[in-house]
Design an enzyme around this catalytic site. Structure first.
Site, short mmCIF file in Angstrom:
data_model
loop_
_atom_site.label_atom_id
_atom_site.label_comp_id
_atom_site.label_asym_id
_atom_site.label_seq_id
_atom_site.Cartn_x
_atom_site.Cartn_y
_atom_site.Cartn_z
N ASN A 7 -5.82 3.39 -12.68
CA ASN A 7 -4.85 2.36 -12.27
C ASN A 7 -3.43 2.90 -12.43
OD1 ASN A 7 -3.89 -0.30 -11.62
ND2 ASN A 7 -3.47 -0.64 -13.79
N LEU A 15 -4.00 -6.11 -7.54
CA LEU A 15 -3.51 -7.12 -8.48
C LEU A 15 -4.60 -8.00 -9.09
CD1 LEU A 15 -0.14 -8.13 -6.79
CD2 LEU A 15 -0.57 -6.46 -8.60
N LYS A 16 -5.84 -7.71 -8.75
CA LYS A 16 -6.93 -8.52 -9.30
C LYS A 16 -7.52 -7.83 -10.53
CE LYS A 16 -11.06 -10.69 -7.69
NZ LYS A 16 -11.04 -12.07 -7.31
N HIS A 23 0.51 1.52 -13.24
CA HIS A 23 1.26 0.37 -13.71
C HIS A 23 2.75 0.74 -13.78
CE1 HIS A 23 1.97 -3.42 -15.72
NE2 HIS A 23 2.72 -2.77 -16.59
N GLY A 39 0.78 -1.24 0.00
CA GLY A 39 0.00 0.00 0.00
C GLY A 39 0.81 1.29 0.00
N ASN A 88 1.58 3.19 -2.54
CA ASN A 88 0.92 4.19 -3.39
C ASN A 88 -0.28 4.82 -2.68
OD1 ASN A 88 2.06 4.58 -6.23
ND2 ASN A 88 2.18 2.35 -5.98
N ASP A 114 -4.65 -3.00 -18.71
CA ASP A 114 -3.63 -1.95 -18.89
C ASP A 114 -3.79 -1.22 -20.22
OD1 ASP A 114 -2.43 -2.52 -16.41
OD2 ASP A 114 -1.13 -4.04 -17.29
C1 GRF Z 1 3.38 -0.92 -7.63
O1 GRF Z 1 4.59 -1.05 -8.32
C2 GRF Z 1 2.24 -0.87 -8.60
O2 GRF Z 1 2.50 -0.16 -9.75
C3 GRF Z 1 2.08 -2.33 -8.90
O3 GRF Z 1 2.27 -2.97 -7.68
C4 GRF Z 1 3.08 -2.17 -6.83
C5 GRF Z 1 2.28 -1.91 -5.60
O4 GRF Z 1 2.99 -1.24 -4.63
N1 GRF Z 1 0.85 -2.60 -9.59
P1 GRF Z 1 2.27 -0.64 -3.32
O5 GRF Z 1 1.34 -1.72 -2.79
O6 GRF Z 1 1.52 0.59 -3.73
O7 GRF Z 1 3.38 -0.36 -2.37
#
Ligand code: GRF
Length: 198
Positions: free
Chosen positions: A100, A83-84, A102, A17, A19, A143
């Protein structure tokens, strides 16, 4: 210019988490409020929500999730390391409201089989000199939706998937906040495959 009304935000996560944490750290600069954090499993990142008394939910029931989105009047769903793959009817219902992030420069190294370190492994093996990250609106192509922001990162000869992921993550934290800000200020318009920033 008339100020846009404050947006109700839902965050979807699957892991640590960071981000989501970046959005939380900048919430004062965002014209919106995080109403709920949803995870498909007992993700570590849910703790950031609990610390701030934000409602959390662990669920994979998209009928339930969809009705919660409506009950809470959610304007924006942010997939922050989620991731789902969302069900097609969910994406259709909320098209234009789901962002999203990526960890590559889309359309390179993206799609169904590109997640986690696999993305960076593929970029290194292909010998690209630059990789980076992308925020985009979610469509029914994994994506493949309209791109909002991108940031490049140089790939050095010594990079491993781990070091490249770390470098890109720093930039992810910036563009995810910037994208959410733009959305909440009503500055993003989807025109076909493109996003126009006002
Ligand atoms: C990030 O690199 C995001 O782009 C990818 O998974 C990672 C998640 O990181 N889809 P976090 O859970 O936000 O630390």
């Amino acid at each position: 210019m008339e100020k846009s009304s404050s947006k109700n935000i839902a965050i979807f996560i699957s892991g640590r988490g960071s981000n989501f944490k970046s959005i939380l750290d900048h919430i004062n600069e965002i014209n919106g409020e995080i109403k709920i954090v949803i995870s498909n499993k007992n993700a570590l990142g849910l703790n950031y929500a609990k610390e701030k008394n934000i409602q959390t939910l662990i669920s994979n029931d998209f009928e339930k999730i969809s009705s919660i989105m409506e009950e809470l009047n959610i304007d924006l769903i942010v997939l922050a390391g989620y991731l789902k793959i969302l069900p097609k009817n969910f994406v259709k219902k909320f098209f234009g409201k789901i962002i999203n992030i990526h960890p590559s420069l889309i359309p390179s190294f993206c799609g169904k089989n590109f997640y986690g370190e696999k993305v960076h492994e593929a970029a290194i093996n292909r010998g690209v000199r630059y990789s980076g990250c992308t925020t985009h609106f979610v469509s029914d192509v994994v994506d493949g939706g309209p791109i909002i922001l991108q940031k490049t990162v140089e790939v050095s000869q010594n990079d491993t998937p781990k070091t490249l992921a770390e470098k890109i993550l720093i930039e992810e934290h910036k563009i995810i906040v910037e994208s959410v800000k733009l959305f909440c200020d009503d500055l993003l318009t989807i025109k076909g495959e493109r996003v126009i920033i006002k």
